[in-house]
Design a protein around this motif. Structure first.
Motif, PDB file in Angstrom:
ATOM      1  N   LYS A 195       0.825  -1.212   0.000  1.00  0.00           N
ATOM      2  CA  LYS A 195       0.000   0.000   0.000  1.00  0.00           C
ATOM      3  C   LYS A 195       0.862   1.266   0.000  1.00  0.00           C
ATOM      4  N   ALA A 196       2.015   1.214   0.684  1.00  0.00           N
ATOM      5  CA  ALA A 196       2.871   2.398   0.808  1.00  0.00           C
ATOM      6  C   ALA A 196       3.928   2.477  -0.291  1.00  0.00           C
ATOM      7  N   GLY A 197       4.089   1.400  -1.048  1.00  0.00           N
ATOM      8  CA  GLY A 197       5.074   1.398  -2.127  1.00  0.00           C
ATOM      9  C   GLY A 197       6.465   0.970  -1.690  1.00  0.00           C
ATOM     10  N   LEU A 219       9.342  11.968   3.882  1.00  0.00           N
ATOM     11  CA  LEU A 219       8.508  11.566   2.742  1.00  0.00           C
ATOM     12  C   LEU A 219       8.011  10.132   2.897  1.00  0.00           C
ATOM     13  N   ASN A 220       8.881   9.259   3.379  1.00  0.00           N
ATOM     14  CA  ASN A 220       8.466   7.870   3.585  1.00  0.00           C
ATOM     15  C   ASN A 220       7.491   7.750   4.754  1.00  0.00           C
ATOM     16  N   GLN A 239       5.263   9.963   5.439  1.00  0.00           N
ATOM     17  CA  GLN A 239       3.985  10.378   4.861  1.00  0.00           C
ATOM     18  C   GLN A 239       3.348   9.241   4.073  1.00  0.00           C
ATOM     19  N   LYS A 240       4.153   8.510   3.309  1.00  0.00           N
ATOM     20  CA  LYS A 240       3.626   7.383   2.538  1.00  0.00           C
ATOM     21  C   LYS A 240       3.050   6.309   3.457  1.00  0.00           C
ATOM     22  N   ILE A 241       3.735   6.040   4.551  1.00  0.00           N
ATOM     23  CA  ILE A 241       3.254   5.027   5.499  1.00  0.00           C
ATOM     24  C   ILE A 241       1.992   5.514   6.203  1.00  0.00           C
ATOM     25  N   ASP A 298      -0.204   7.612   5.023  1.00  0.00           N
ATOM     26  CA  ASP A 298      -1.276   7.527   4.035  1.00  0.00           C
ATOM     27  C   ASP A 298      -1.770   6.089   3.878  1.00  0.00           C
ATOM     28  N   ALA A 299      -0.843   5.148   3.820  1.00  0.00           N
ATOM     29  CA  ALA A 299      -1.213   3.737   3.667  1.00  0.00           C
ATOM     30  C   ALA A 299      -1.997   3.232   4.875  1.00  0.00           C
TER      31      ALA A 299
END
Length: 114
Positions: A30-32, A51-52, A54-56, A58-59
């Motif tokens: 989900k987070a890439g 940035l990572n 934020q991705k986590i 968001d996921a």
């Protein structure tokens, strides 16, 4: 020796991930990220970037701030105010809009009448 902030954020990510019912593989997808990156983060082996984070977040469908609500993981936490604020934030975050309006009215009544 692992840095306390990395340990605390890693434990918080694990807590939120398991609360959502995600495996490391699912969160990574989900987070890439590769699942091994998620595992390394949770074990405090990775110094994650903003940035990572934020991705986590968001996921996990949480705010980045939620990844830092981790005072229960820090030994000998002396700042009771931070702990209380974190607990309140967690409870408020789980409420729906109508419940939050009631809380806002209650708080206004308490503090506006002083």
């Amino acid at each position: 020796m692992k840095e306390p902030i990395l340990i605390a954020v890693g434990k918080r990510v694990r807590e939120l991930r398991t609360k959502k019912g995600f495996s490391q593989e699912e969160l990574g997808e989900k987070a890439g990220f590769h699942f091994s990156y998620i595992g390394g983060l949770e074990r405090a082996e990775k110094n994650i970037t903003l940035l990572n984070l934020q991705k986590i977040a968001d996921a996990l469908d949480v705010q980045v701030l939620d990844l830092f609500l981790y005072t229960k993981y820090i030994k000998n936490e002396k700042n009771k105010k931070d702990q209380l604020l974190n607990q309140l934030h967690t409870k408020l975050f789980d409420m729906n809009s109508s419940e939050l309006i009631k809380i806002q009215l209650l708080v206004s009544q308490i503090f506006d009448n002083k």
